[in-house]
Every structure is written in C-alpha cells, then in structure tokens.
Write a protein that holds these residues in place. Structure first.
Motif, mmCIF file in Angstrom:
data_model
loop_
_atom_site.group_PDB
_atom_site.id
_atom_site.type_symbol
_atom_site.label_atom_id
_atom_site.label_comp_id
_atom_site.label_asym_id
_atom_site.label_seq_id
_atom_site.Cartn_x
_atom_site.Cartn_y
_atom_site.Cartn_z
ATOM 1 N N MET A 88 0.825 -1.186 0.000
ATOM 2 C CA MET A 88 0.000 0.000 0.000
ATOM 3 C C MET A 88 0.870 1.252 0.000
ATOM 4 N N GLU A 89 1.965 1.194 0.751
ATOM 5 C CA GLU A 89 2.868 2.343 0.821
ATOM 6 C C GLU A 89 3.414 2.694 -0.560
ATOM 7 N N GLN A 123 3.646 6.099 4.824
ATOM 8 C CA GLN A 123 4.260 5.171 5.763
ATOM 9 C C GLN A 123 3.234 4.131 6.187
ATOM 10 N N SER A 124 3.582 2.875 6.040
ATOM 11 C CA SER A 124 2.702 1.785 6.459
ATOM 12 C C SER A 124 2.821 1.577 7.960
ATOM 13 N N TYR A 162 0.245 -0.002 11.665
ATOM 14 C CA TYR A 162 -0.916 -0.688 12.215
ATOM 15 C C TYR A 162 -1.656 0.272 13.136
ATOM 16 N N TYR A 180 4.193 -7.365 12.023
ATOM 17 C CA TYR A 180 3.536 -8.285 11.102
ATOM 18 C C TYR A 180 3.298 -9.668 11.708
ATOM 19 N N GLU A 217 -3.893 -3.164 9.257
ATOM 20 C CA GLU A 217 -2.880 -2.446 8.492
ATOM 21 C C GLU A 217 -3.448 -1.107 8.042
ATOM 22 N N THR A 218 -2.614 -0.096 8.049
ATOM 23 C CA THR A 218 -3.034 1.227 7.618
ATOM 24 C C THR A 218 -1.857 1.928 6.951
ATOM 25 N N VAL A 219 -2.125 3.059 6.385
ATOM 26 C CA VAL A 219 -1.058 3.842 5.764
ATOM 27 C C VAL A 219 -1.308 5.318 6.072
ATOM 28 N N TYR A 236 -6.950 3.697 -2.060
ATOM 29 C CA TYR A 236 -6.821 2.872 -0.858
ATOM 30 C C TYR A 236 -7.758 1.678 -0.910
#
Length: 61
Positions: A1-2, A15-16, A18, A29, A41-43, A61
């Motif tokens: 995703m990043e 930036q990836s 949590y 992870y 997971e988020t970015v 996204y």
C-alpha cells in the motif's frame, strides 16, 4: 500500500503501519498476522491537496 500511495502524483510521503489494536503485544507483522490483536494495516499519507484530492487517495486505498 505504501508503494502504491507513493506512486500517486501529489503524494509527498507514505508510511505503512498498524492502528486500532487492543492487544498488549507490539504491533508487528508476525503478531498482527495471527489475527487476535485487533490491529489493522493502515497507511499514513502526506499529500499536497492542490495536486491530488482526498477522494482520489481514498479510491486508491
């Protein structure tokens, strides 16, 4: 995703990570992959709104 977010014109940084977990363990992870932490997971995306809209980022996204 990043990497995807960083490829969008107007994105300054991505930036990836949590978020939103309730587990006492650190968010990494191997821990999150087990599925018992509540983390997702988020970015984090820093962008120039004059070059790219929030709607475009959310769609990606």
């Amino acid at each position: 995703m990043e990497q995807l977010m960083q490829s969008i014109p107007g994105v300054i940084d991505a930036q990836s990570g949590y978020a939103n977990g309730t587990c006492e363990a650190d968010a990494n992870y191997p821990t999150v992959y087990k599925g018992n932490t509540g983390f997702r997971e988020t970015v984090r995306v820093e962008y120039d709104p004059d070059q790219v809209s929030l709607d475009t980022l959310l769609l990606a996204y």
